[in-house]
Design a protein around this motif. Sequence first.
Motif, PDB file in Angstrom:
ATOM      1  N   THR A  68       6.504  -3.957 -17.742  1.00 45.47           N
ATOM      2  CA  THR A  68       8.410  -3.439 -18.635  1.00 45.47           C
ATOM      3  C   THR A  68       9.004  -3.085 -17.776  1.00 45.47           C
ATOM      4  O   THR A  68      10.504  -3.826 -17.775  1.00 45.47           O
ATOM      5  CB  THR A  68       7.904  -2.050 -19.599  1.00 45.47           C
ATOM      6  OG1 THR A  68       6.529  -2.688 -21.140  1.00 45.47           O
ATOM      7  CG2 THR A  68       9.039  -1.930 -20.329  1.00 45.47           C
ATOM      8  N   LEU A  69       9.310  -3.012 -16.869  1.00 47.92           N
ATOM      9  CA  LEU A  69      10.488  -2.410 -15.895  1.00 47.92           C
ATOM     10  C   LEU A  69      10.102  -3.709 -15.144  1.00 47.92           C
ATOM     11  O   LEU A  69      11.197  -4.294 -14.771  1.00 47.92           O
ATOM     12  CB  LEU A  69       9.571  -1.382 -14.654  1.00 47.92           C
ATOM     13  CG  LEU A  69      10.974  -0.683 -14.113  1.00 47.92           C
ATOM     14  CD1 LEU A  69      11.498   0.153 -14.962  1.00 47.92           C
ATOM     15  CD2 LEU A  69       9.657  -0.040 -12.876  1.00 47.92           C
ATOM     16  N   VAL A  70       9.250  -4.477 -14.754  1.00 48.70           N
ATOM     17  CA  VAL A  70       9.164  -6.353 -13.689  1.00 48.70           C
ATOM     18  C   VAL A  70      10.438  -6.435 -14.818  1.00 48.70           C
ATOM     19  O   VAL A  70      11.376  -7.225 -14.420  1.00 48.70           O
ATOM     20  CB  VAL A  70       7.997  -6.257 -13.296  1.00 48.70           C
ATOM     21  CG1 VAL A  70       8.395  -8.094 -13.134  1.00 48.70           C
ATOM     22  CG2 VAL A  70       7.462  -5.673 -12.388  1.00 48.70           C
ATOM     23  N   SER A  71       9.704  -6.815 -16.016  1.00 45.19           N
ATOM     24  CA  SER A  71      10.554  -7.649 -16.852  1.00 45.19           C
ATOM     25  C   SER A  71      11.843  -7.517 -16.951  1.00 45.19           C
ATOM     26  O   SER A  71      12.815  -7.941 -17.360  1.00 45.19           O
ATOM     27  CB  SER A  71      10.520  -7.228 -18.581  1.00 45.19           C
ATOM     28  OG  SER A  71       9.325  -7.984 -18.507  1.00 45.19           O
ATOM     29  N   GLU A  72      12.758  -5.629 -17.274  1.00 50.96           N
ATOM     30  CA  GLU A  72      14.012  -5.192 -17.299  1.00 50.96           C
ATOM     31  C   GLU A  72      14.540  -5.549 -16.201  1.00 50.96           C
ATOM     32  O   GLU A  72      15.855  -5.959 -16.217  1.00 50.96           O
ATOM     33  CB  GLU A  72      13.541  -3.375 -17.583  1.00 50.96           C
ATOM     34  CG  GLU A  72      14.874  -2.969 -17.473  1.00 50.96           C
ATOM     35  CD  GLU A  72      14.663  -1.642 -17.767  1.00 50.96           C
ATOM     36  OE1 GLU A  72      16.345  -1.151 -17.327  1.00 50.96           O
ATOM     37  OE2 GLU A  72      13.706  -1.397 -17.841  1.00 50.96           O
ATOM     38  N   ALA A  73      13.801  -5.544 -14.989  1.00 54.30           N
ATOM     39  CA  ALA A  73      14.026  -5.664 -13.825  1.00 54.30           C
ATOM     40  C   ALA A  73      14.893  -7.561 -13.836  1.00 54.30           C
ATOM     41  O   ALA A  73      15.684  -7.391 -13.095  1.00 54.30           O
ATOM     42  CB  ALA A  73      13.980  -5.937 -12.627  1.00 54.30           C
ATOM     43  N   VAL A  74      13.850  -8.562 -14.618  1.00 50.51           N
ATOM     44  CA  VAL A  74      14.097  -9.967 -14.598  1.00 50.51           C
ATOM     45  C   VAL A  74      15.591 -10.283 -15.070  1.00 50.51           C
ATOM     46  O   VAL A  74      16.159 -10.939 -15.428  1.00 50.51           O
ATOM     47  CB  VAL A  74      13.219 -10.257 -14.610  1.00 50.51           C
ATOM     48  CG1 VAL A  74      13.782 -11.759 -15.232  1.00 50.51           C
ATOM     49  CG2 VAL A  74      12.122 -10.112 -13.214  1.00 50.51           C
ATOM     50  N   ALA A  75      15.800  -9.398 -16.181  1.00 49.28           N
ATOM     51  CA  ALA A  75      16.542  -9.305 -17.153  1.00 49.28           C
ATOM     52  C   ALA A  75      18.187  -8.563 -17.259  1.00 49.28           C
ATOM     53  O   ALA A  75      19.177  -9.499 -17.126  1.00 49.28           O
ATOM     54  CB  ALA A  75      16.411  -9.094 -18.493  1.00 49.28           C
ATOM     55  N   ALA A  76      17.930  -7.597 -16.228  1.00 57.17           N
ATOM     56  CA  ALA A  76      19.498  -6.755 -15.823  1.00 57.17           C
ATOM     57  C   ALA A  76      19.954  -6.363 -14.299  1.00 57.17           C
ATOM     58  O   ALA A  76      21.146  -6.674 -14.371  1.00 57.17           O
ATOM     59  CB  ALA A  76      19.408  -5.973 -16.669  1.00 57.17           C
ATOM     60  N   ASN A  77      19.175  -6.972 -13.206  1.00 56.10           N
ATOM     61  CA  ASN A  77      19.054  -7.068 -12.089  1.00 56.10           C
ATOM     62  C   ASN A  77      21.073  -8.222 -11.860  1.00 56.10           C
ATOM     63  O   ASN A  77      20.202  -9.368 -11.977  1.00 56.10           O
ATOM     64  CB  ASN A  77      17.936  -7.185 -11.105  1.00 56.10           C
ATOM     65  CG  ASN A  77      18.385  -7.404  -9.598  1.00 56.10           C
ATOM     66  OD1 ASN A  77      19.121  -7.649  -9.037  1.00 56.10           O
ATOM     67  ND2 ASN A  77      17.728  -5.568  -9.305  1.00 56.10           N
ATOM     68  N   PRO A  78      21.652  -7.352 -11.204  1.00 52.11           N
ATOM     69  CA  PRO A  78      23.028  -8.402 -11.074  1.00 52.11           C
ATOM     70  C   PRO A  78      22.483  -9.587 -10.237  1.00 52.11           C
ATOM     71  O   PRO A  78      23.012 -10.723 -10.296  1.00 52.11           O
ATOM     72  CB  PRO A  78      23.467  -7.189  -9.964  1.00 52.11           C
ATOM     73  CG  PRO A  78      23.412  -6.152 -10.466  1.00 52.11           C
ATOM     74  CD  PRO A  78      21.518  -5.646 -10.755  1.00 52.11           C
ATOM     75  N   GLY A 264      18.004  -2.813 -12.587  1.00 53.01           N
ATOM     76  CA  GLY A 264      19.931  -2.609 -13.051  1.00 53.01           C
ATOM     77  C   GLY A 264      19.659  -1.227 -13.400  1.00 53.01           C
ATOM     78  O   GLY A 264      21.073  -1.637 -14.113  1.00 53.01           O
ATOM     79  N   ARG A 265      19.035  -0.348 -13.286  1.00 48.87           N
ATOM     80  CA  ARG A 265      19.998   0.659 -14.301  1.00 48.87           C
ATOM     81  C   ARG A 265      20.430   1.578 -12.770  1.00 48.87           C
ATOM     82  O   ARG A 265      20.711   1.553 -11.690  1.00 48.87           O
ATOM     83  CB  ARG A 265      18.968   1.961 -14.346  1.00 48.87           C
ATOM     84  CG  ARG A 265      17.742   1.765 -15.103  1.00 48.87           C
ATOM     85  CD  ARG A 265      16.830   2.543 -15.681  1.00 48.87           C
ATOM     86  NE  ARG A 265      15.532   1.450 -16.709  1.00 48.87           N
ATOM     87  CZ  ARG A 265      14.497   2.545 -16.791  1.00 48.87           C
ATOM     88  NH1 ARG A 265      14.437   3.526 -16.479  1.00 48.87           N
ATOM     89  NH2 ARG A 265      13.370   2.085 -17.256  1.00 48.87           N
ATOM     90  N   TYR A 266      21.480   2.972 -13.456  1.00 47.77           N
ATOM     91  CA  TYR A 266      22.139   4.067 -12.168  1.00 47.77           C
ATOM     92  C   TYR A 266      20.582   5.045 -11.634  1.00 47.77           C
ATOM     93  O   TYR A 266      19.753   5.465 -12.680  1.00 47.77           O
ATOM     94  CB  TYR A 266      22.814   4.691 -13.302  1.00 47.77           C
ATOM     95  CG  TYR A 266      23.765   6.030 -12.564  1.00 47.77           C
ATOM     96  CD1 TYR A 266      24.850   5.323 -11.221  1.00 47.77           C
ATOM     97  CD2 TYR A 266      22.758   7.122 -11.929  1.00 47.77           C
ATOM     98  CE1 TYR A 266      25.550   6.628 -10.772  1.00 47.77           C
ATOM     99  CE2 TYR A 266      24.248   7.765 -11.207  1.00 47.77           C
ATOM    100  CZ  TYR A 266      25.160   7.388 -10.616  1.00 47.77           C
ATOM    101  OH  TYR A 266      26.221   8.344  -9.545  1.00 47.77           O
ATOM    102  N   PRO A 267      20.943   4.433 -10.702  1.00 42.41           N
ATOM    103  CA  PRO A 267      19.634   5.366  -9.705  1.00 42.41           C
ATOM    104  C   PRO A 267      19.651   7.529  -9.966  1.00 42.41           C
ATOM    105  O   PRO A 267      20.250   7.544  -9.562  1.00 42.41           O
ATOM    106  CB  PRO A 267      19.987   5.510  -8.468  1.00 42.41           C
ATOM    107  CG  PRO A 267      21.713   5.140  -8.037  1.00 42.41           C
ATOM    108  CD  PRO A 267      21.747   4.381  -9.643  1.00 42.41           C
ATOM    109  N   ALA A 268      19.048   7.973 -11.023  1.00 43.75           N
ATOM    110  CA  ALA A 268      19.610   9.013 -11.935  1.00 43.75           C
ATOM    111  C   ALA A 268      17.813   9.568 -11.460  1.00 43.75           C
ATOM    112  O   ALA A 268      18.108  10.966 -11.001  1.00 43.75           O
ATOM    113  CB  ALA A 268      19.827   9.227 -13.024  1.00 43.75           C
TER     114      ALA A 268
END
Length: 479
Positions: A68-78, A264-268
């Motif tokens: 799921t995290l990889v899918s999110e990265a592909v969709a949201a990474n700048p 693509g998230r804020y590094p919290a």
Amino acid sequence: MKIRNSLGPFLVSTTIVLVAGCGVGTVPDSQVKKVADITPGNWAASQAAKGGVDERWVSRFGDRRLATLVSEAVAANPSMRSAEEKVRRAVILAKSANAPSLPQASAGLSGTRNKQVFVGLPIPGASGPLSSLSSSLGASLDVSWEPDVWGKVAASQSAELARLGAEKNAYQAARASLAGQVVKAWLALGEANEQITLAEESLQIRRDTETAIEDRFAQSLDDEGGTAAQLRLARTDTANTQEVIERWKAESARARRQLELLAGRYPAGKVGAGVTLPKLPPKPPTGLPSELLKRRPDVLEAERRFAAAIQDTKVADLARFPSFSLTSSTGRSSSKLGDLLDSDFGVWSLGGNLTAPILSGGSLKAEFENAGSRERGALADLQRKVLNAFGEVEQALIADYFYDQRIAAARRALNEAKEADSASAQDYAEGVDNILTVLQARGQRIQIASQLVTLRRQRLENRVNLHLALGGDFQVRGK
């Protein structure tokens, strides 16, 4: 009047003929054959096996959160969004590359008002020289066309189509690379968490040892020799273990933030709670080296750029040939606005041109030679990418074998260290041996266990490298 009335249909029919005669670029043929001579028949580090693009390799690590995290990265990474825009720009360029071979039409309106003074022609009774005012209004439709007689425009479009293919493969390579980065950051987090658990266990052992030494020191049992020094050594090990725990906690926090940045998230630092190293997934089938050239996106990107360079050389060569152009124009011209709607005031023209370069100061020759140099450079880049691809597969295969051997040896060493730890503790309890032996045995056991965790992470990372080296893509979840 008849000529003017037939001009409109003539322009329409001419345009149809011109459009039908325009050359259209095609996708250049594959140039993989140019590097076939450096392709071995089999892998040196492994027997040939059936292979192909593995789009589910991330799920092989057995954690849905990771996929799921990889899918999110592909969709949201700048960086991925930037790569997508490069593909879109390449599509636009490929579509517009054929424009010079199409008829160009433009419409215009014009208007002028002039005053002329005829000096030397006085009118009797007039206060000044003779003058006149005139107006000119016009409406026009101009059509021009440069037929692609030699195929220069078609070659240019073919080059852009090849570059479009290169950008698509570059995007695919970036997507696979990003998936690999996410998985490796996930593995780093898993190692850090396991190392923290191991170091905390070690800290408890160090504290128990320190307490045991303090009890013996309090009873003044100095017959073993140097009990005070042994106590200080135990305290040193305790403090050193506390430092190790903090170091791995810092690595865990870094890995969590790295995962969030890649997604693509804020590094919290809130992602990846409780992550541990997964089991080793099955080894992917390697296939034949020749098959690698058809599925490695970076190799395919280099091949497409080489194909584009070939077309660019062709364009530079054809630029030295004569060019033809046809022009036609129709419209209305009058001094009154209302007359522009009257066909009696129509005007038209037809024309053709032939131009051929004679003297260009060597610029055309230089551009042709420059294009040829870029083509040869693109071929060298393709050869380099192919060799690197083969090298990455061979290195990952041989490293996988040696990681198996190293981990097997480390596990045997860990079993022996556990036995030594248990035996030394029993000897110390029975008064047969001193505390230094216990400290050494336990320290060695913890050290080997820590090394084994690092080896497991390295072997998993190498498995990621193998998947990527074999051209493993990542299918985004839900697609």
